[in-house]
Design a protein around this motif. Sequence first.
Motif, PDB file in Angstrom:
ATOM      1  N   LEU A 111       0.823  -1.203   0.000  1.00  0.00           N
ATOM      2  CA  LEU A 111       0.000   0.000   0.000  1.00  0.00           C
ATOM      3  C   LEU A 111       0.860   1.256   0.000  1.00  0.00           C
ATOM      4  O   LEU A 111       0.531   2.238  -0.670  1.00  0.00           O
ATOM      5  N   TYR A 112       1.958   1.237   0.758  1.00  0.00           N
ATOM      6  CA  TYR A 112       2.902   2.361   0.729  1.00  0.00           C
ATOM      7  C   TYR A 112       3.533   2.495  -0.658  1.00  0.00           C
ATOM      8  O   TYR A 112       3.592   3.584  -1.222  1.00  0.00           O
ATOM      9  N   THR A 113       4.011   1.394  -1.199  1.00  0.00           N
ATOM     10  CA  THR A 113       4.651   1.407  -2.516  1.00  0.00           C
ATOM     11  C   THR A 113       3.704   1.921  -3.589  1.00  0.00           C
ATOM     12  O   THR A 113       4.097   2.696  -4.465  1.00  0.00           O
ATOM     13  N   TYR A 114       2.442   1.518  -3.526  1.00  0.00           N
ATOM     14  CA  TYR A 114       1.456   1.907  -4.541  1.00  0.00           C
ATOM     15  C   TYR A 114       0.933   3.328  -4.346  1.00  0.00           C
ATOM     16  O   TYR A 114       0.245   3.852  -5.201  1.00  0.00           O
ATOM     17  N   GLY A 115       1.234   3.952  -3.210  1.00  0.00           N
ATOM     18  CA  GLY A 115       0.866   5.344  -3.007  1.00  0.00           C
ATOM     19  C   GLY A 115      -0.439   5.603  -2.279  1.00  0.00           C
ATOM     20  O   GLY A 115      -0.916   6.738  -2.254  1.00  0.00           O
ATOM     21  N   LEU A 116      -1.014   4.589  -1.648  1.00  0.00           N
ATOM     22  CA  LEU A 116      -2.295   4.793  -0.964  1.00  0.00           C
ATOM     23  C   LEU A 116      -2.206   5.840   0.138  1.00  0.00           C
ATOM     24  O   LEU A 116      -3.136   6.602   0.351  1.00  0.00           O
ATOM     25  N   LYS A 122      -4.063  -0.848  -8.195  1.00  0.00           N
ATOM     26  CA  LYS A 122      -2.966  -1.632  -7.611  1.00  0.00           C
ATOM     27  C   LYS A 122      -3.316  -2.103  -6.206  1.00  0.00           C
ATOM     28  O   LYS A 122      -3.054  -3.250  -5.839  1.00  0.00           O
ATOM     29  N   CYS A 123      -3.907  -1.214  -5.405  1.00  0.00           N
ATOM     30  CA  CYS A 123      -4.262  -1.569  -4.031  1.00  0.00           C
ATOM     31  C   CYS A 123      -5.360  -2.626  -3.987  1.00  0.00           C
ATOM     32  O   CYS A 123      -5.369  -3.474  -3.095  1.00  0.00           O
ATOM     33  N   ALA A 124      -6.291  -2.577  -4.948  1.00  0.00           N
ATOM     34  CA  ALA A 124      -7.359  -3.579  -5.003  1.00  0.00           C
ATOM     35  C   ALA A 124      -6.765  -4.979  -5.119  1.00  0.00           C
ATOM     36  O   ALA A 124      -7.220  -5.907  -4.458  1.00  0.00           O
ATOM     37  N   LYS A 125      -5.747  -5.115  -5.941  1.00  0.00           N
ATOM     38  CA  LYS A 125      -5.087  -6.414  -6.099  1.00  0.00           C
ATOM     39  C   LYS A 125      -4.415  -6.833  -4.797  1.00  0.00           C
ATOM     40  O   LYS A 125      -4.513  -7.997  -4.384  1.00  0.00           O
ATOM     41  N   ALA A 126      -3.781  -5.896  -4.109  1.00  0.00           N
ATOM     42  CA  ALA A 126      -3.122  -6.216  -2.834  1.00  0.00           C
ATOM     43  C   ALA A 126      -4.145  -6.646  -1.788  1.00  0.00           C
ATOM     44  O   ALA A 126      -3.915  -7.593  -1.040  1.00  0.00           O
ATOM     45  N   PHE A 127      -5.287  -5.966  -1.740  1.00  0.00           N
ATOM     46  CA  PHE A 127      -6.334  -6.350  -0.792  1.00  0.00           C
ATOM     47  C   PHE A 127      -6.930  -7.703  -1.160  1.00  0.00           C
ATOM     48  O   PHE A 127      -7.203  -8.517  -0.290  1.00  0.00           O
ATOM     49  N   THR A 167      -7.304 -11.019   1.217  1.00  0.00           N
ATOM     50  CA  THR A 167      -8.644 -11.459   1.615  1.00  0.00           C
ATOM     51  C   THR A 167      -9.130 -12.659   0.823  1.00  0.00           C
ATOM     52  O   THR A 167      -9.999 -13.388   1.286  1.00  0.00           O
ATOM     53  N   LEU A 168      -8.606 -12.838  -0.398  1.00  0.00           N
ATOM     54  CA  LEU A 168      -9.098 -13.868  -1.315  1.00  0.00           C
ATOM     55  C   LEU A 168     -10.608 -13.775  -1.456  1.00  0.00           C
ATOM     56  O   LEU A 168     -11.304 -14.767  -1.606  1.00  0.00           O
ATOM     57  N   HIS A 169     -11.089 -12.562  -1.397  1.00  0.00           N
ATOM     58  CA  HIS A 169     -12.517 -12.298  -1.449  1.00  0.00           C
ATOM     59  C   HIS A 169     -12.792 -11.410  -2.647  1.00  0.00           C
ATOM     60  O   HIS A 169     -12.150 -10.379  -2.815  1.00  0.00           O
ATOM     61  N   SER A 170     -13.713 -11.802  -3.487  1.00  0.00           N
ATOM     62  CA  SER A 170     -13.964 -11.053  -4.720  1.00  0.00           C
ATOM     63  C   SER A 170     -14.882  -9.862  -4.462  1.00  0.00           C
ATOM     64  O   SER A 170     -16.008  -9.812  -4.917  1.00  0.00           O
ATOM     65  N   THR A 171     -14.396  -8.932  -3.689  1.00  0.00           N
ATOM     66  CA  THR A 171     -15.138  -7.716  -3.396  1.00  0.00           C
ATOM     67  C   THR A 171     -14.464  -6.549  -4.095  1.00  0.00           C
ATOM     68  O   THR A 171     -13.286  -6.603  -4.421  1.00  0.00           O
ATOM     69  N   PRO A 172     -15.195  -5.476  -4.309  1.00  0.00           N
ATOM     70  CA  PRO A 172     -14.592  -4.308  -4.958  1.00  0.00           C
ATOM     71  C   PRO A 172     -13.833  -3.432  -3.980  1.00  0.00           C
ATOM     72  O   PRO A 172     -13.824  -2.226  -4.089  1.00  0.00           O
ATOM     73  N   LEU A 173     -13.186  -4.060  -3.007  1.00  0.00           N
ATOM     74  CA  LEU A 173     -12.471  -3.315  -1.984  1.00  0.00           C
ATOM     75  C   LEU A 173     -11.493  -2.343  -2.617  1.00  0.00           C
ATOM     76  O   LEU A 173     -10.602  -2.737  -3.364  1.00  0.00           O
ATOM     77  N   LEU A 174     -11.680  -1.077  -2.321  1.00  0.00           N
ATOM     78  CA  LEU A 174     -10.868  -0.014  -2.885  1.00  0.00           C
ATOM     79  C   LEU A 174     -10.866  -0.034  -4.394  1.00  0.00           C
ATOM     80  O   LEU A 174      -9.897   0.317  -5.034  1.00  0.00           O
TER      81      LEU A 174
END
Length: 132
Positions: A58-63, A109-114, A118-125
Amino acid sequence: LTYTSVDYNGGFTKEYLFFFEKNIATRHSFLPGDNESDRTETVAEFSEEQEKTLIDKLYTYGLFDIKKEYKSPPGIYDGGGWNLKIHYNDGTSKESSGSNNTPGSVFSKCAKAFFDITLHSTPLLYPQNALQ
């Protein structure tokens, strides 16, 4: 870390919370007027190592460096909005929000990290307008 998304058509709200002290992620979803207290579910449990990897990404991706506000493009009034709150261990916090606008590359990028944690197919971020 708390991420909330709201669909302006009906007000359906999803709130994702990462509790790093407990190493769990939860999702709370509701419509306006619902009994909001009974719609929370745990979507992931993760290890300390997974937490460290996630935070590093998350830091690397700029969140943690996104702007405070992402305004809706001119002429767009429906769609959806989001709010991100980050609470740090030292007691400080940062908040960012948007209406029909996101830091698309960062969120992608953060969506992929989340998802990886979570291995959960949610639209998190990853609000729908960031898919376009």
